[in-house]
Design an enzyme around this catalytic site. Structure first.
Site, short mmCIF file in Angstrom:
data_model
loop_
_atom_site.label_atom_id
_atom_site.label_comp_id
_atom_site.label_asym_id
_atom_site.label_seq_id
_atom_site.Cartn_x
_atom_site.Cartn_y
_atom_site.Cartn_z
N HIS A 105 11.36 31.09 77.71
CA HIS A 105 12.21 32.26 77.94
C HIS A 105 13.48 31.85 78.68
CE1 HIS A 105 13.44 36.28 78.48
NE2 HIS A 105 12.47 36.78 79.20
N HIS B 274 17.18 31.62 67.22
CA HIS B 274 16.76 32.75 68.06
C HIS B 274 15.84 33.63 67.25
CE1 HIS B 274 17.11 36.29 70.66
NE2 HIS B 274 17.57 35.47 71.59
N ASP C 278 21.99 29.94 75.38
CA ASP C 278 21.69 28.79 76.23
C ASP C 278 22.44 27.52 75.85
OD1 ASP C 278 19.93 29.97 78.02
OD2 ASP C 278 18.34 29.94 76.52
#
Ligand code: ACO
Length: 429
Positions: free
Chosen positions: A268, A308, A364
């Site tokens: 996560h 994702h 990220d």
């Protein structure tokens, strides 16, 4: 015009059923009437990891993963990132509308005046080992706050609820900064009410020996922008954890502590750290093609920061962060890994392997580079995520608490174990 319903034939019995379709969903509970006999419990849906189950109705965040759209309360993320501040976005996420000047001032004043934590919190922070992970400290201290505000249990009272929500947003940077200082063996720096939310946080983390030290305005702006991008992301793992724990009507500190522990997990909140490790391993732009070949070779190597579950297009947050990188690096000097990241992205976006699988950079891919350039150690990255996500957690928690359709979360199971058998004394086993 087709009817808004689903017709189902149960081939076990030949019976037909009709179920209403609302908001693109059928209600799982409607399956219960599909039975093979009166004794039958009724049909259930099986959905590990909630891949196709809506757990709530929510009016906070909209995501269209195919189109790469993210909106808070209807406002596109790129507009908020360009024009707003994290506190203004927090007001929006909590209240549904952007504040006017007076509302923003009042909100800012309230948050600013709740940034201090009880002195005893410092004492129990001191009890952690010198090398305690800042995320573990954050989760524990937020859970501990529950004992300082016993009235928080009164979750049905709007005024009480709102006071705790403000406290959580206000105190999270202080607790995160204290966790960091402890892990670095540095003295805690108290909040300064003259500073804005993000500037105050950076000061509590970074200042040493100079009471008037202030972070560079460009870095404050960049971190505030990252805070905006992380404010909410609808029903992700940590938000779901907060909602599920909160559905027992426990106080919000305990519910948000559950959200923090969910965020702590590497699947996560921890991917940006993995991106940095990968960039270091590649080491040089000239090694990028070889790395891409390895990823495609199927030995399990992943292009971290790509792909994702929801976005099958460029993550709109990644676009904004990529731009912000340039502004940060003008102050901090270029992070040499940026060149490798940009080259990885360039090659991947035109490579059939990634195109076919709809793998694009996610939030990220670039965020770790900025955090590192700002001088944060990798084990602090997830705290930097938890601070802004607090407003998402508390807003989603309140939406759940005030939703008449919600009850205590209690999924069903498909039982696969042994059934009734007689107890055997130990010498007979
Ligand atoms: N690099 C290479 N191949 C990939 C990657 C990647 N980063 N991500 C997915 N794939 C491949 C899979 O191997 C699979 O290939 P196949 O069809 O040949 O088997 C295909 O793309 C589909 O991938 P899934 O794993 O089914 O996609 P899922 O939605 O389950 O996973 C996830 C999404 C976990 C984010 C995945 O893309 C991944 O591991 N990415 C790297 C880690 C990462 O960046 N995580 C951060 C997510 S953002 C956040 O949490 C804030």
């Amino acid at each position: 015009m087709a009817k808004d319903s689903l017709s189902v034939t149960d081939n076990r019995t030949g019976k037909q059923y009709e179920m209403p379709i609302e908001n693109g969903c059928v209600k799982a509970i409607d399956f219960r009437k599909i039975k093979t006999s009166d004794q039958d419990f009724g049909l259930m849906s099986y959905d590990p990891a909630f891949l196709n189950t809506a757990n709530c109705k929510s009016a906070i965040t909209f995501i269209d993963g195919d189109a790469g759209i993210l909106e808070y309360r209807g406002y596109p993320i790129d507009q908020l990132a360009e024009k707003s501040t994290h506190l203004e976005v927090s007001y929006l996420v909590m209240n549904g509308e952007l504040p006017n000047k007076a509302q923003l001032e009042e909100f800012t004043t309230k948050i600013t005046h709740h940034t201090y934590v009880h002195e005893n919190i410092k004492s129990f922070m001191d009890g952690f080992r010198y090398d305690a992970h800042p995320m573990s400290m954050l989760a524990s201290t937020v859970a501990g706050l529950s004992s300082f505000y016993p009235e928080a249990k009164n979750v049905k009272n709007r005024e009480v609820r709102r006071a705790q929500m403000m406290r959580l947003i206000a105190k999270m940077p202080t607790l995160a900064a204290f966790s960091y200082r402890h892990s670095q063996g540095l003295p805690y720096v108290y909040p300064n009410n003259d500073l804005g939310y993000t500037e105050n946080f950076l000061t509590m983390v970074k200042s040493i020996g100079k009471p008037n030290w202030r972070p560079h305005p460009a870095l404050v702006k960049a971190l505030d922008l990252l805070f905006i991008l992380h404010a909410d992301h609808e029903q992700n793992c940590s938000t779901t954890a907060t909602r599920v724990v909160g559905s027992s009507e426990v106080d919000p500190y305990s519910a948000v502590a559950a959200g923090i522990t969910a965020l702590y997990g590497p699947l996560h909140g921890g991917a940006n750290e993995a991106v940095l490790r990968m960039l270091r391993e590649i080491g040089d732009v000239k090694n990028v093609p070889e790395f891409i070949t390895r990823v495609k070779g199927g030995d399990g190597t992943k292009l971290m920061g790509f792909g994702h579950r929801v976005y099958k297009n460029y993550d709109p947050r990644a676009k904004v962060i990529k731009k912000a990188c340039e502004e940060v690096f003008e102050v901090t000097g270029k992070n040499p890994a940026l060149e490798i990241a940009v080259e990885l992205e360039r090659i991947a976006l035109q490579d059939e392997y990634f195109v076919k699988r709809k793998l694009y950079p996610n939030v990220d891919f670039y965020s770790g580079l900025i955090y590192e350039a700002m001088g944060f150690s990798a084990d602090f990255f997830t705290n930097l995520f938890a601070i802004p996500r607090t407003v998402g957690w508390v807003s989603q928690w309140e939406e759940m608490i005030t939703d008449d359709e919600q009850k205590i979360a209690r999924p069903r199971q498909v039982f696969t174990g042994k059934r009734k058998r007689d107890y055997l004394p130990i010498d007979k086993r």
